[in-house]
Design an enzyme around this catalytic site. Sequence first.
Site, PDB file in Angstrom:
ATOM      1  N   CYS A 186      33.634  14.725 -28.701  1.00  0.00           N
ATOM      2  CA  CYS A 186      32.919  14.571 -30.100  1.00  0.00           C
ATOM      3  C   CYS A 186      33.948  13.971 -31.118  1.00  0.00           C
ATOM      4  CB  CYS A 186      32.793  16.247 -30.354  1.00  0.00           C
ATOM      5  SG  CYS A 186      31.968  17.215 -29.360  1.00  0.00           S
ATOM      6  N   HIS A 231      33.204  20.648 -38.303  1.00  0.00           N
ATOM      7  CA  HIS A 231      32.656  20.189 -37.099  1.00  0.00           C
ATOM      8  C   HIS A 231      31.413  21.001 -36.916  1.00  0.00           C
ATOM      9  CE1 HIS A 231      32.393  18.108 -33.277  1.00  0.00           C
ATOM     10  NE2 HIS A 231      32.545  19.363 -32.710  1.00  0.00           N
ATOM     11  N   HIS A 271      23.945  17.505 -33.400  1.00  0.00           N
ATOM     12  CA  HIS A 271      25.174  17.008 -32.595  1.00  0.00           C
ATOM     13  C   HIS A 271      25.104  15.719 -32.009  1.00  0.00           C
ATOM     14  CE1 HIS A 271      29.144  16.798 -31.531  1.00  0.00           C
ATOM     15  NE2 HIS A 271      29.202  18.131 -31.172  1.00  0.00           N
TER      16      HIS A 271
END
Length: 415
Positions: A173, A307, A342
Amino acid sequence: MTSDCIVVTGLGAMTPLGLGENEIVLALEEGRCAVKHRRMDDCLDVWFGRVPEAVYDRADVLFSHLPDDEQEVARNDEGLLFGLAAAEDAIEQAGLAGAGLASHRVGMVVSSSKGLLRNMLGANRLFLEHGPAGDPEGLMARLFHNFTGEILGRHVARRHGFTGPVLNYPSACATGLTSIIGAVNLLRDGIVDAAVVGSSESSGNAVTLAAFCNMGALSPELCRPFHAKRGGFNPGEGAAVLVLEREEDARRRGAAILGRIRGLDFRSDAYHMTAVETEGRAVQTAVRETLRRAGWEASDVEYVNAHGTGTQLNDATEAHVLEIMFGSSGPLVSSLKGHIGHLLGASASVETVVCMMALARGIVPETLNLDEPDPAFRMNFVRGGVLRQKVNRFMKFSLGFGGHIGVLAVEMEGS
């Protein structure tokens, strides 16, 4: 070693909220959620953030540099189209194509954390159906050789004739931030004069999604970052690209400066394949090092784009780090994942670019679906609508699977 001041002169983004700055910022202002419940590959039902279909209208132009026998493969995995479209917009805004730079002085760091996985899956399917010698037209080979993550940068370079380095920084990520950091280092070391940098991910395939589903990471409902009843993340797809240059070079050619990369750091928490280390020690180190490189105090940070995945461990760890580093009355905090999902390897680059687009217009993005923040999290959340406020300095956090950690400090132009 050359100038440390690295500036942003171009931005491009293909996101579930929209294509380009105008669409994206309007969607943020209206509080839209682009995550919908969808059936993927006719076998798996998930909440997923899809890039609008209008992006496919650009395919013929973006693939026009390819001979006919390569176009079939180029269109097989959407991640390539997303990355090319975002890069094209960033290059155009920066005026890079007509800047007169030597072609070998323009580098590519447009990455993917998983590569163009549909190409690998397609090659594997042909192998299982026809065996190792059953590929007379070479499609299996072409799919296989167009799988690796640096193929995005290779296509951008090929389309524009840029012959500088082509690199890929797959870091789960955090891929987008590690790519930006890698490009900054290329510029500071004098290897390139401009870098096209970012990441792209097309994760809408059942193999990727089933893995996260079996891991227990996906939410059965819309994700709610930092919520008391959060239950996981919603996946999505997209891409974002920035053009970076040394400030003196950008000014010399008259390029408009959109912002400055003031500080950066990346670490590993060396803890687990998927779970984050709950004290966030390595994240704290990355924040401290980023502040040190930026020459900022913690009080100089006005906004943190977290995040904020909506998973139990990530949000708790990130909130813990934010409180230690900034205190409970610290900067504004929000996550974009309630808007777009995401985006995995594309998340950090997309969220950085979207924040720059919004902040340039005096808008601080909210965290969607945060009607009941976890009472253990003492932070200054932006919720219930965007905040109309000028922000000069912000930080972007990324906490990736496998312990990849990236932190970026950005100063907006006009600060």
